[in-house]
Design a protein around this motif. Structure first.
Motif, mmCIF file in Angstrom:
data_model
loop_
_atom_site.group_PDB
_atom_site.id
_atom_site.type_symbol
_atom_site.label_atom_id
_atom_site.label_comp_id
_atom_site.label_asym_id
_atom_site.label_seq_id
_atom_site.Cartn_x
_atom_site.Cartn_y
_atom_site.Cartn_z
ATOM 1 N N GLU A 258 1.015 -0.868 -0.078
ATOM 2 C CA GLU A 258 -0.159 0.132 0.384
ATOM 3 C C GLU A 258 0.668 1.443 -0.107
ATOM 4 O O GLU A 258 0.522 2.176 -0.265
ATOM 5 C CB GLU A 258 -1.259 -0.096 1.055
ATOM 6 N N TYR A 259 1.867 1.301 0.437
ATOM 7 C CA TYR A 259 2.590 2.368 1.070
ATOM 8 C C TYR A 259 3.129 2.267 -0.560
ATOM 9 O O TYR A 259 3.336 3.980 -0.510
ATOM 10 C CB TYR A 259 3.637 2.489 2.000
ATOM 11 N N VAL A 260 3.858 1.930 -1.159
ATOM 12 C CA VAL A 260 4.523 2.381 -2.892
ATOM 13 C C VAL A 260 2.818 3.172 -3.581
ATOM 14 O O VAL A 260 2.884 4.092 -4.500
ATOM 15 C CB VAL A 260 5.226 0.889 -3.461
ATOM 16 N N ASN A 261 1.811 1.987 -3.328
ATOM 17 C CA ASN A 261 0.914 3.311 -3.767
ATOM 18 C C ASN A 261 0.559 4.238 -3.873
ATOM 19 O O ASN A 261 0.458 5.182 -4.794
ATOM 20 C CB ASN A 261 -0.054 2.151 -4.356
ATOM 21 N N GLU A 262 0.221 4.845 -3.281
ATOM 22 C CA GLU A 262 0.495 6.232 -2.293
ATOM 23 C C GLU A 262 1.658 7.248 -2.865
ATOM 24 O O GLU A 262 1.534 7.707 -2.547
ATOM 25 C CB GLU A 262 0.264 6.092 0.149
ATOM 26 N N VAL B 64 10.441 -9.947 1.556
ATOM 27 C CA VAL B 64 11.492 -9.478 0.557
ATOM 28 C C VAL B 64 10.759 -9.456 -1.194
ATOM 29 O O VAL B 64 11.253 -8.404 -1.482
ATOM 30 C CB VAL B 64 12.817 -10.352 0.558
ATOM 31 N N MET B 65 10.462 -10.719 -1.330
ATOM 32 C CA MET B 65 10.089 -11.188 -2.986
ATOM 33 C C MET B 65 8.777 -9.202 -2.317
ATOM 34 O O MET B 65 8.674 -8.969 -4.070
ATOM 35 C CB MET B 65 9.245 -11.640 -3.161
ATOM 36 N N GLY B 66 7.795 -8.960 -1.832
ATOM 37 C CA GLY B 66 7.204 -8.640 -2.345
ATOM 38 C C GLY B 66 7.345 -6.662 -2.481
ATOM 39 O O GLY B 66 6.904 -6.061 -3.011
ATOM 40 N N ILE B 67 8.622 -6.627 -1.637
ATOM 41 C CA ILE B 67 9.817 -5.817 -1.387
ATOM 42 C C ILE B 67 10.098 -5.098 -2.862
ATOM 43 O O ILE B 67 10.068 -3.920 -3.254
ATOM 44 C CB ILE B 67 10.443 -5.543 -0.230
ATOM 45 N N ASP B 68 10.641 -5.873 -3.424
ATOM 46 C CA ASP B 68 11.204 -6.812 -5.439
ATOM 47 C C ASP B 68 10.144 -6.152 -5.479
ATOM 48 O O ASP B 68 10.448 -5.526 -6.541
ATOM 49 C CB ASP B 68 11.750 -7.444 -5.884
ATOM 50 N N VAL B 69 8.535 -6.152 -5.720
ATOM 51 C CA VAL B 69 7.556 -5.451 -6.195
ATOM 52 C C VAL B 69 7.611 -4.327 -5.952
ATOM 53 O O VAL B 69 7.637 -3.681 -6.665
ATOM 54 C CB VAL B 69 6.735 -6.467 -5.943
ATOM 55 N N ASP B 70 7.248 -3.652 -5.514
ATOM 56 C CA ASP B 70 7.841 -2.140 -5.148
ATOM 57 C C ASP B 70 8.759 -1.733 -5.660
ATOM 58 O O ASP B 70 8.437 -0.417 -6.173
ATOM 59 C CB ASP B 70 7.534 -2.031 -3.357
ATOM 60 N N LYS C 124 10.411 -2.931 -7.917
ATOM 61 C CA LYS C 124 10.526 -2.456 -9.749
ATOM 62 C C LYS C 124 9.513 -1.342 -10.086
ATOM 63 O O LYS C 124 9.885 -1.284 -11.253
ATOM 64 C CB LYS C 124 9.851 -4.246 -10.136
ATOM 65 N N LEU C 125 8.024 -1.309 -9.095
ATOM 66 C CA LEU C 125 6.993 -0.445 -9.441
ATOM 67 C C LEU C 125 7.486 0.985 -9.750
ATOM 68 O O LEU C 125 7.436 1.730 -10.911
ATOM 69 C CB LEU C 125 6.032 -0.545 -8.504
ATOM 70 N N LEU C 126 8.597 1.213 -8.354
ATOM 71 C CA LEU C 126 9.648 2.884 -8.482
ATOM 72 C C LEU C 126 10.547 2.526 -9.534
ATOM 73 O O LEU C 126 10.219 3.941 -10.607
ATOM 74 C CB LEU C 126 10.263 2.406 -7.199
ATOM 75 N N GLU C 127 10.359 1.484 -10.299
ATOM 76 C CA GLU C 127 12.208 1.208 -10.612
ATOM 77 C C GLU C 127 10.954 1.981 -12.418
ATOM 78 O O GLU C 127 11.374 2.705 -13.738
ATOM 79 C CB GLU C 127 12.772 -0.102 -11.319
ATOM 80 N N SER C 128 9.200 1.048 -12.822
ATOM 81 C CA SER C 128 9.298 1.280 -13.936
ATOM 82 C C SER C 128 8.541 2.653 -14.236
ATOM 83 O O SER C 128 8.660 3.291 -14.657
ATOM 84 C CB SER C 128 7.624 0.628 -13.497
ATOM 85 N N PHE C 129 8.088 3.634 -12.581
ATOM 86 C CA PHE C 129 7.884 4.572 -12.589
ATOM 87 C C PHE C 129 9.346 6.062 -13.027
ATOM 88 O O PHE C 129 8.483 6.321 -13.624
ATOM 89 C CB PHE C 129 7.845 4.949 -10.902
ATOM 90 N N ALA C 130 10.035 4.966 -12.844
ATOM 91 C CA ALA C 130 11.310 6.423 -13.305
ATOM 92 C C ALA C 130 11.941 5.740 -14.696
ATOM 93 O O ALA C 130 11.747 7.306 -14.777
ATOM 94 C CB ALA C 130 12.477 5.460 -12.114
#
Length: 745
Positions: free
Chosen positions: A636-640, A693-699, A701-707
């Motif tokens: 949730e924090y990544v989405n926000e 940790v794999m969930g953090i990796d998804v986060d 990746k989402l941030l990298e996709s944003f970049a």
């Protein structure tokens, strides 16, 4: 009797056939006597031989021979004498007959001349009467001419034509007063002529005094007009230089397509020193700079005629010197800013008049006297300027006086006066002027920043866009935008640009026309101080005290980016006004002088964004670190955070330039990466599973996709750099990071 000059030299013939020695001695003695030679050798020889009788014998023989010759001569001349006596006797008889003839002729003459003598006496008496009549007629003629001259002199006096009256008086005194037959008339003239001259002297002195009073007012007006013409000439020169720079710039940018011509109008200012100039002697400026010196020259001419030339010269010089001293008085009741134009115009007019009199006054005043007056005036003006400048606390006031003094220098330099001392005084106060100017700008900038709400500026009309954007060359595109136009900066930018531009123009105005041709370096030095010491410090103070919201910080950062472009304009504008080719400025690119404020603004914006992000990052505490299954969705924090960043970018991309946006976003992403890592390695997370940790990796990746998706705003390379900001969090997946920090998981 033959004289010694006509004697012939007797040559002694040589003895022939054994003539005796006595005969030879006698011949030698005769020859010596005839030739006038010295006889002493003969006498010594005779006494030496003891035969003086022989010498006497020879002398007697010589005497007898000469007596015979004399007798022969006398006989010849006696016959001539007898003949002359006979001629005299015949002449005597002729004289007697002539005497008788003359006596008869005399008698006849006297008898005939008697009546003629009587007629001669009558003629003599008639001639004497005629002479008396002629003398009386001549006396009457002289008296008539004298009366005519007196009448003419009175007429000239009544018409104040004093020079002609004096010429009449001089003519009476020179040609008629001694010839006047009337002693009464002569005494009257001898009494009145000095009185007439004294009357003329009093009248002409009064006229000269009136002229002295009038010329002060005329000089002030004359100085104002002359300085005004110098100002107009300077304006025309500035316009010509602007056209020339524009033409050179166009030629440099488009050599083949641009054809230009420079035309310089004849300003008709001063035509030279040939007598037909702007002094009022002719030419185009005659009507504006004309002034009347007739009373002065008339008075000078009259005093020359009266023989008082030297006294009048001294009187004139002393009075003009007193007037100049009076012109030096500065009123304490009126501010110098209000009276300085009158003060300097009065002095300028004074020396314009003196230059005219020097050239056309016929020696009324000498060049040395004018130079002495000018030296005195320069010394006094320098003293007044020093005193007044030391009291001034406003840059604009100092600039106004400096400009007028420089125009005074331009005006009087045209007349041959040296104004270097005045220019030195102006240059001496250059630093004080710029300090006052910096102080004024500091206040204006503080007021501009204090009045700004740091919201994007709206422009409803094209003239507003031109006034606030194009005039400072801070546009990002040459295409005029649609209106209303929302600028990517606040009102601070054009306000500060106007203040800086005004500073440059005031600085150039002070440095111009001060005797220094290349002053760009001086203007640049003070411009650097304005930007680094005033503007940069003002923004630093603003950022540290008044910025509290993200939007304000974003606008401030955008303002700094726009001001970076404006700084290039500032230095080009300074070079342009200083007469320096723009290509020389463009070759020497400078660092941004507001670097501290720019970095502080970006740091402030990043700090505020980090605080916002930290609020969303608190949601990381809700993550299940011991999850049994690998999560399919991001936390949730990544989405926000991504929603916040995307919302931020939708606004920021309209305001911030790509480079600024990239630096701020990179700093925020780095902060997010560090926050994730710090949370995992901190005391809050005691234990976590591989699935977490794999969930953090998804986060991540989402941030990298944003970049990576920001490549539309920044370049692909810069987007890759944004992605690298998450490299520390990316290392979580490898597990090495946890082995180094927590040992295992």
């Amino acid at each position: 009797m033959n004289s010694s000059k006509t004697r012939r030299k007797v040559v002694v013939a040589s003895a022939e056939n054994g003539d005796s020695g006595d005969k030879l001695d006698q011949l030698l003695l005769s020859s010596a006597i005839c030739n006038g030679e010295d006889l002493s050798p003969f006498i010594r020889k005779t006494f030496a031989s003891g035969k003086p009788e022989t010498l006497l014998h020879h002398l007697r023989h010589f005497c007898r021979s000469k007596e015979a010759e004399i007798e022969e001569v006398c006989k010849v001349h006696y016959q001539d004498f007898i003949m002359a006596v006979d001629d005299l006797r015949s002449l005597l008889s002729g004289v007697e007959s002539l005497k008788s003839s003359i006596s008869n002729s005399n008698y006849q003459l006297q008898s005939v001349a008697g009546p003629l003598l009587i007629s001669l006496d009558s003629f003599t008496e008639a001639r004497n009467k005629c002479q008396n009549i002629n003398q009386a007629s001549e006396s009457l003629r002289i008296c008539v001419q004298l009366m005519e001259l007196c009448s003419r002199a009175n007429l000239h006096l009544s018409k104040n034509n004093f020079y002609m009256a004096l010429k009449c008086v001089d003519s009476i005194e020179r040609d008629y007063i001694q010839k006047t037959p009337s002693s009464t008339l002569r005494r009257m003239l001898e009494k009145n002529i000095p009185a007439i001259r004294a009357h003329i002297e009093r009248k002409i002195n009064k006229e000269f005094g009136d002229w002295l009073v009038e010329i002060r007012t005329v000089s002030r007006n004359l100085g104002q007009v002359a300085i005004g013409q110098a100002s107009a000439g300077r304006q025309r020169e500035e316009e010509l230089r602007i056209r020339q720079r524009q033409a050179e710039e166009q030629s440099r940018l488009s050599v083949r397509d641009t054809v230009y011509a420079l035309e310089e109008d004849d300003d008709g200012y001063f035509t030279g020193n040939d007598g037909t100039d702007a002094y009022g002697n002719g030419g185009t400026a005659n009507a504006t700079l004309g002034f009347d010196l007739t009373p002065l020259y008339r008075s000078y001419h009259i005093h020359q005629t009266l023989g008082l030339e030297d006294g009048f010269k001294k009187y004139y010089f002393e009075n003009r010197k007193l007037q100049l001293t009076s012109d030096f008085q500065v009123s304490s009741m009126t501010p110098f800013l209000e009276s300085h134009q009158t003060f300097f115009a009065q002095i300028a007019g004074f020396f314009i008049v003196e230059d005219r009199i020097l050239r056309t006054g016929g020696g009324l005043i000498t060049k040395m006297e004018v130079e002495n007056l000018w030296d005195t005036a320069v010394s006094k003006m320098c003293s007044v300027l020093e005193d007044q400048f030391s009291r001034m606390r406003t840059a604009n006031h100092l600039l106004l006086i400096k400009d007028y003094v420089s125009l005074l220098g331009v005006t009087l330099r045209r007349y041959g006066y040296s104004v270097d001392a005045l220019l030195d005084v102006l240059n001496k106060h250059r630093d004080k002027y710029h300090e006052l100017l910096l102080s004024d700008c500091r206040i204006q900038i503080a007021e501009a920043l204090g009045a700004d709400k740091f919201e994007q500026m709206w422009m409803n009309k094209e003239y507003e866009y031109s006034m606030n954007v194009l005039s400072f060359q801070i546009q990002t595109s040459d295409i005029i935008p649609a209106f209303p136009y929302i600028a990517p900066f606040s009102t601070t930018v054009p306000d500060c640009c106007r203040i800086v531009r005004s500073f440059i123009e005031d600085s150039v105005s002070f440095m111009s026309h001060g005797g220094q041709l290349d002053f760009y370096d001086v203007v640049k030095k003070y411009l650097d101080r304005l930007l680094t010491e005033v503007l940069d410090d003002a923004f630093l103070k603003l950022i540290s005290t008044s910025i509290s919201g993200v939007n304000q910080a974003m606008v401030v950062a955008a303002n700094m980016a726009v001001l970076e472009r404006a700084c290039d304009f500032f230095f080009r504008h300074a070079a342009k006004l200083s007469g320096l080719p723009l290509r020389m400025v463009e070759r020497s690119r400078r660092t941004f002088p507001l670097t501290k404020a720019r970095d502080a603004a970006e740091e402030m914006l990043s700090s505020l964004l980090k605080k916002k992000v930290d609020g969303f990052m608190t949601l990381i505490e809700n993550v299940n670190w011991m999850i049994d299954e690998q999560p399919q969705n991001e936390n949730e924090y990544v989405n926000e955070v991504i929603i916040f960043l995307e919302t931020l970018l939708s606004t920021a991309q309209q305001i911030l330039p790509g480079q600024v946006l990239k630096r701020v976003l990179q700093d925020v992403l780095t902060h997010i990466s560090e926050t994730v890592v710090n949370f995992l390695v901190g005391e809050s997370v005691k234990k976590f599973s591989l699935n977490a940790v794999m969930g953090i990796d998804v986060d991540i990746k989402l941030l990298e996709s944003f970049a990576e998706n920001q490549a539309s705003l920044v370049s692909a390379e810069e987007a890759n750099q944004l992605k690298k900001a998450l490299v520390e969090a990316r290392q979580l997946k490898s597990g090495d990071y946890f082995r180094e920090t927590k040992g295992s998981f």
